[in-house]
Every structure is written in C-alpha cells, then in structure tokens.
Design an enzyme around this catalytic site. Structure first.
Site, PDB file in Angstrom:
ATOM      1  CG  HIS A   1      -1.853   1.184   1.249  1.00 49.96           C
ATOM      2  ND1 HIS A   1      -3.011   1.254   0.493  1.00 49.96           N
ATOM      3  CD2 HIS A   1      -1.802   2.351   1.936  1.00 49.96           C
ATOM      4  CE1 HIS A   1      -3.617   2.406   0.716  1.00 49.96           C
ATOM      5  NE2 HIS A   1      -2.909   3.097   1.589  1.00 49.96           N
TER       6      HIS A   1
ATOM      7  CG  HIS B   1      -9.692   3.778   3.913  1.00 50.52           C
ATOM      8  ND1 HIS B   1     -10.168   3.828   5.191  1.00 50.52           N
ATOM      9  CD2 HIS B   1      -8.359   3.995   4.029  1.00 50.52           C
ATOM     10  CE1 HIS B   1      -9.191   4.079   6.042  1.00 50.52           C
ATOM     11  NE2 HIS B   1      -8.078   4.189   5.345  1.00 50.52           N
ATOM     12  CG  ASN B   2     -10.771  -0.658  -1.890  1.00 47.53           C
ATOM     13  OD1 ASN B   2     -11.456   0.358  -1.903  1.00 47.53           O
ATOM     14  ND2 ASN B   2      -9.992  -0.995  -2.898  1.00 47.53           N
ATOM     15  CG  HIS B   3      -8.529  -5.068   2.018  1.00 45.14           C
ATOM     16  ND1 HIS B   3      -7.374  -5.826   1.930  1.00 45.14           N
ATOM     17  CD2 HIS B   3      -9.222  -5.322   0.891  1.00 45.14           C
ATOM     18  CE1 HIS B   3      -7.386  -6.504   0.795  1.00 45.14           C
ATOM     19  NE2 HIS B   3      -8.487  -6.210   0.157  1.00 45.14           N
TER      20      HIS B   3
ATOM     21  NE  ARG C   1      -5.145  13.119   8.332  1.00 44.53           N
ATOM     22  CZ  ARG C   1      -5.994  12.098   8.454  1.00 44.53           C
ATOM     23  NH1 ARG C   1      -7.270  12.333   8.734  1.00 44.53           N
ATOM     24  NH2 ARG C   1      -5.587  10.857   8.293  1.00 44.53           N
TER      25      ARG C   1
ATOM     26  CB  SER D   1      -4.171   7.705  15.715  1.00 44.17           C
ATOM     27  OG  SER D   1      -4.140   6.626  16.619  1.00 44.17           O
TER      28      SER D   1
ATOM     29  CG  ASP E   1      -4.674   6.523 -11.719  1.00 42.86           C
ATOM     30  OD1 ASP E   1      -4.232   5.890 -10.740  1.00 42.86           O
ATOM     31  OD2 ASP E   1      -3.926   7.051 -12.559  1.00 42.86           O
TER      32      ASP E   1
ATOM     33  N   GLY F   1      -2.542   9.507  -7.730  1.00 42.76           N
ATOM     34  CA  GLY F   1      -3.609   8.544  -7.503  1.00 42.76           C
ATOM     35  C   GLY F   1      -3.188   7.485  -6.517  1.00 42.76           C
TER      36      GLY F   1
END
Length: 749
Positions: A55, A104-106, A125, A323, A510, A547
C-alpha cells in the site's frame, strides 16, 4: 518486550525478529540488514514493514506506473505532479486546484463505518497538506450483489461513514458512483476523492529543510487504533482458509479534523511552515521518513514526546499507529511560538517532537535511548521494486469469444418496453438517491451540479463564477473483457462527463483496484490497464497528476473484476453557463451525437437480462471523444444546448430515462430509418451524448457539428409526460419514476 536500541542491535546480530509476521519477505529482511549493516531494531523493523508494504511502497506497481510520467502529455496547467500528496493544476485567475482519489477498501469491509469515514478523512488531509482548502468530496463505491445479506451489512455502514464524516466537516459530496456486482462480494471498493482550492503562491510540499527547524506533530493524540492499519490491511488477500492479519481499523473524529483544517489554513495564511505532511498510511513512520527524505538534511525525533491516548503503547506501536486527524509540520524556530498560539486558539494539541539536522540520517530516540538510525530515503522512497511475472489469462480468449450478440433480445414493442423497465429498475441503473440523500451536497453554497448529474461542479470564485467539474468513472465488466480498452473507456467516460457540463477537461487522477499482484493474471490486467490509461491520457492531453493503487482485492483466489477508477477534473469559466442533464423545456429538439454500433459486450442489458459477461467491450476512438467534448463545450458556452447527457451504461434509453425524469418532461423519439430499435436503444457505443437544442439554435448547432465532422442525428423532441418511441412503446413518466426510484429502497430497506 525488551527495548531494542541501535547499540544493542549491533551487538546482537543473531537475535530473531518477527519480520515475517510484519509482512516482510525473506529477501526484504536481508536487504534491510544490508542497508543498515546490522540487524534492525524493533522500531526500525516496524518502520520498514509498514513503509515497504504494498500500500505504501507501490513495490509491485512502480514499474508500470512510470508510464504516466514517460507518456505524460505536455500540459501548461500542471503545477505539481506525481510524487506529492496530491497533484495540482492551474485553472486560471491565479487559482490552483488540487485533487486526488484513494482507496480504503479492506478497512471498509472489516469495519464499514469507520473504514469509510477515515477514508474520507485521509484524502481530505492529503489535499490540506498541499496548502489548499478542501471544497468537495466524491465517493466511487462498489458493493456485492444488491440482494446479498452481506451487502446489507457493508453498504449502510459505508454510506453512513461517508456521510457522517463529510457532513460534519462541512464538505459537499458532489458525485461518485455506486455499482453492484457479485465480484465485489468479499471486497467492496470504497474510493474517496477530494478537491481543494488555493492560490498559486500557497502551494506547500512535503519536505523537511533547514537545519535547526523544528518538527511539530499536531492534531489528535496517538492511540492504538489502526496500528498497521491500511498499510498492512491493504497489502494482503482476505482468505477464509487461513488466519488473516486484520489490524484495528482507524477511528475517525470529524470534529477534530474540522478544527485541524481551520488551524492549518490559518497557519498557512501566516506562512509559518516550510514543509508539511499529513499522517495517513504508516503514520509517523511515513511522515518522518518522507519529510526527511524529501528535505535537505536529516531529522532527529524524540518519540516519547508524542501525545498519547494510551500510555501503554510501545515505540513500535507509536510509529505504526495510523490514528487519524494528525499532521506533521516543519517550522523555523522563530515561528514556533506563533504556530503554537494558533493551535491553542483552535484547541489543537501541538508538540515539538524533533528537529531537522545537518546529517543524512533519520534518528529517533525513546527516553534518551536511540531506537532508530536509518537513511530516510531507504524507508520512504527506495523500497523494493518488483518485476512481477504477468501473463494473459488462459480464459481470456474464451471470455471474449462468448459474444453477447448470441443472446436472445426483445423483438416487439412490448418486449422492448419490458426491457426498458427491467433495466431502469436494476440496481446499477436505478436512482441512487437513497444513498446520496444521506450526503450534504450543498453545504458551503458553491455546489452548482451534483448527483445525479454527469459531473459534480463547484464554483471557486464568487465574483467571476470560475468553477471546476469533476467526474469519476470505471466499468469493471469492460475491464474484465479487455483491461487495456476498459481503462480507456473509464477515462473516456469521465472526460465526456466533464465536457457534458460545459467544462474543459484538464487532468486525471486514478484509483487502480485489482487482485493480487502475485497472481500473473491479475498482474497482466494491471499492466494492460496502466498501458491503456497512459496511452489514453497522452491522446486526450490530460496528464495523470497522482492517484492510488489498491491490490489484493480478492478473497482466496477469487479476485474482483479489474476496476480502474478514473477521475477527470475540468475548468469552466462561468458556472452560470453550465449544462445540466434535465430535459426542461417542451418543444426543444433532442439530438444524438456520435455513431451507434452493435456493441453489447459487458453491457448493462446483457447483465440485467441474461446475467452474462462476455465478448468485447465497446471500441474507443479518443479523437472522436475530443471532438465530441469540443462540441459539448462550445454548445454550452455559446447557448446552443440547454441539456446534455453522456451515453454509457444502459445506452441511449437509460440516458433518455434519466434526462426525462430529472426535468419532469417526456420525450417522443423516432428510431432512424433502417436502424435496429433494440441496438439503437441499448447499445453502449462510446463517444456519444444526447443534447437538447432550442429550435432557434438548431441551424447554428447542426452547422457547427457538420463543419467539425461530428455525426448529429435528430431523434426526437421534448414533449408530454411519457417516454415514447414511435412505433414501439410508450411509458408514462410516473411509471418510470416508480421503478427508477423504488428499486434501491426496496432492496436495501
């Protein structure tokens, strides 16, 4: 656990460390040892593990993403490109706009509300860190089958999280998509886009320069939520057959973020920072290493000065925590007091945690003991780069040979009528108001167009009416059939959507959502999509500004459809001249722009009527897309068209239904002589749009189309209270509306 200091690490080279449990491969761990000339400390291992995750490091995608730079078109508008928190483009009158989409899929599957909410917070942010005021958000979403029980668990939480966080921030949600398909059952896609506005001179970059400058952490306290968060969670496949690392999903506080935004913007106005970075994926590990890596020196950090919500956190956990609502700024010593005053005014906690040094190392201390001593570039920018093997799947030929042309199709007028109602009431084509009504679309007072328009449109200057339009699109069914063409179709549709409002497309962001990079088939899909998107952007003259890549979107060995989501941003000089989709004036003429071919592969009709996916997607003609955009923009600017709607999923008939229902006016349509009514209505050929032309402007409009060589066919007139296709069928708008608006509420409750 015993604190591993740098000195102790040098003296105990054989101490076993949990590198595998943290997601590192054997060769990656060996490389860390080689870089440091010793084994890493526990804190160093924590930093490398999150920063070298898929990621954060893009280790499997970098070799393909380079095309976006190598093939980038020349653009006078580009101010900041790939590599920063977000891209920035010049939109005129001294204004710059920054925009970016991320995934923020999983986290959103594990904990739908907080996963989606913190996805919004994180992308906001990123935009803020560029020096801009965030002005709008959008959310392209993908869920499993609409009638599946787990969709009813995930979707309401995701929508509530997006609405709850964005509404509390006071940011309008102006667009996006909601798509249902069983391939997303175990892996919903929650992508979030934010747009921000600033003046050229207000652009800020993430770098730590100036020996002796202070490093200030400000915002929320650091807690145990999100330790490893998205950086690890998004770098592994969900697999029911073995234990899966599912770190705590981050917990968001939109009210804290709102204070952070206003505090930061005041700090910017007083020009108190020389570098700034938000804390998102990988938390402090990312912020400190990236700031130091992009700066002119090193950095020393006293980790025990970090304000905590949980005093039991170890230094490794503090470095890995994701956090929310935190930023890191580099401030000259003479400005520190004023910086702190502003933070106190906004009730934002701020702490000096370190300073820029004249060395070339990132050094972190814990209660006086050195626990990190690393070259920052090796953490932030020189992680592994993989040439993953990729190969065209063995099943691809058979999939493309399974042509939708073989499917039985409606022949009579009654059958066509039934097919229109079936399509209109299907989850993907039906109204998404049940979802979008939970978002505040008009807060701040500058929203000009929002869902279900072709693109969201925001006014950014109240005196001149300068505005920007943004659209996101992506069709995983097309990309499954042909990922190269599918990516270009996503780009073309977003480009067309922006142009349909009257805005001139400028730039692209993208979010590339794919399966495991360790699967050669998924990697081939990714490579082809990147190649298609890079080639497409070059042809259209719209550079990629930045992206996100999201891999490992699969459960076990079952991957989602390859889903490149493309966002296009455009500029419009005067938002009062924008073009909506609604048919609003009876008697205006309806023109179909572009050419219709029999193209049903991956179509909405083939999915709804036959649950079929096969054949080839529609052809792409990017020169035709540019020409169509020029006509739509000129027609809007010069008052020749009063409504415009692009043709995409569902073809001509779906666009007609939406324009009729939005304006509350019917349409009488005539199928051109010799044309097949079914193909005309349901084909999804690209490069097309419908427009409503006032009779007084017909000659001027058709002359313009003829002079530029764009096919323009008069197919009907706005009239009555039904959608009527001559010689075929008639459907009252009340009946269409009941089907269109009732589908999702009945499915989702």
């Amino acid at each position: 656990m015993t604190l591993d200091t740098v000195k102790h690490a040098e003296q105990t080279p054989d101490t076993p460390l949990p590198w595998a449990e943290l997601g590192l491969k054997p060769d990656e761990y060996e490389r860390i040892v080689e870089i440091l000339g010793r084994r890493p400390t526990g804190a160093e291992l924590a930093m490398y593990s999150v920063m070298w995750s898929e990621h954060c490091s893009y280790k499997s995608s970098k070799v393909h993403l380079r095309q976006f730079g190598e093939k980038a078109p020349q653009s006078d508008a580009m101010l900041v490109g790939i590599g920063e928190n977000a891209g920035v483009v010049d939109v005129g009158q001294g204004y710059a706009v920054t925009f970016k989409v991320e995934s923020h899929n999983h986290p959103s599957y594990v904990e739908p509300y907080q996963g989606a909410a913190t996805g919004v917070g994180g992308i906001v942010r990123d935009i803020l860190a560029m020096g801009a005021r965030p002005v709008a958000v959008m959310d392209p979403l993908r869920f499993g089958a609409a009638d599946h029980p787990d969709t009813k668990r995930v979707l309401p939480g995701v929508v509530a999280g997006i609405g709850g966080y964005g509404n509390c921030l006071g940011l309008p949600n102006i667009g996006g998509e909601v798509v249902f398909d069983s391939c997303y059952q175990g892996n919903p896609l929650v992508n979030a886009l934010c747009v921000g506005v600033m003046k050229h001179e207000d652009i800020h970059l993430a770098k730590a320069s100036g020996t002796g400058n202070k490093v200030i952490l400000y915002g929320a306290r650091t807690g145990g939520d999100g330790i490893g968060g998205v950086s690890v969670l998004a770098s592994e496949t969900f697999d029911d057959s073995k234990p899966t690392k599912r770190p705590a999903v981050q917990v968001g506080d939109p009210f804290q973020e709102k204070l952070l935004i206003e505090c930061t913007l005041e700090i910017f106005r007083e020009k108190l920072v020389v570098g700034i970075q938000d804390l998102g994926g990988a938390g402090l590990s990312c912020a400190t290493s990236e700031l130091a890596s992009a700066g002119s020196g090193g950095m020393r950090v006293e980790l025990d000065t970090v304000p905590l919500r949980d005093a039991t956190l170890s230094p490794e956990e503090i470095l890995m925590s994701e956090s929310q609502e935190r930023m890191c700024a580099v401030v000259e010593p003479q400005h520190v007091d004023r910086f702190m005053e502003i933070c106190e005014k906004w009730d934002v906690i701020a702490t000096v945690i370190g300073e820029v040094t004249d060395g070339n190392r990132l050094e972190i201390f814990w209660h006086g003991e050195q626990i990190v001593d690393v070259p920052p570039r090796t953490v932030a920018h020189e992680g592994p780069v993989y040439q993953r093997p990729y190969a065209r799947p063995e099943w691809q030929d058979a999939l493309q040979a399974d042509d939708a042309a073989k499917l039985s199709r409606p022949a009579s007028g009654d059958e066509l009528r039934a097919a229109v109602l079936q399509l209109t009431g299907s989850p993907n084509q039906a109204s998404k108001a049940w979802i979008t009504d939970q978002y505040d679309r008009f807060v701040l007072g500058n929203t000009v167009l929002s869902q279900p328009e072709d693109a969201g449109l925001i006014r950014i200057d109240e005196e001149s009416n300068l505005g920007v339009a943004v659209a996101t699109d992506g069709n995983g069914r097309y990309a499954k059939l042909d990922p190269y063409t599918g990516a270009q179709l996503a780009l073309a549709e977003a480009y067309r959507n922006v142009a349909a409002t009257g805005a001139r497309p400028l730039a692209v962001t993208d979010c590339l959502n794919f399966g495991s990079p360790e699967d050669p088939s998924a990697m081939w899909q990714f490579a082809e999509a990147c190649r298609g998107l890079a080639d497409g952007c070059l042809a259209l003259g719209t550079p990629v500004t930045g992206g996100n890549v999201s891999f490992y979107n699969q459960t076990g060995d079952v991957a989602i459809h390859p889903t490149p989501v493309v966002g296009v941003l455009g500029v419009i000089d005067d938002v009062t001249r924008r073009t909506p989709i609604a048919f609003a004036e009876e008697g205006q003429l309806i023109y179909l722009l572009g050419e219709t071919r029999e193209e049903l592969g991956g179509s909405a009709w083939s999915q709804v009527a036959h649950d079929h996916l096969g054949g080839l997607p529609p052809q792409v003609d990017l020169e035709r897309e540019k020409l169509l955009a020029e006509i739509l923009i000129s027609g809007s600017r010069d008052g020749m068209i009063d409504a415009a709607h692009d043709l995409s999923d569902g073809g001509l008939v779906q666009a007609l239904v939406e324009s009729c229902l939005k304006g509350g006016k019917g349409a009488r349509i005539v199928i051109p002589d010799g044309d097949d009514a079914f193909v005309t209505l349901f084909s999804e050929s690209a490069g097309r749009a419908i427009v409503a032309v006032p009779r007084s402007e017909e000659l001027r409009f058709t002359d313009m189309c003829g002079a530029r060589g764009l096919p323009a066919t008069r197919i009907g007139v706005i009239d009555g209270d039904a959608l009527a296709v001559q010689g075929q069928f008639e459907i009252p708008l009340d009946e269409l509306r009941e089907v269109y608006e009732g589908a999702l509420p009945s499915l989702l409750g």
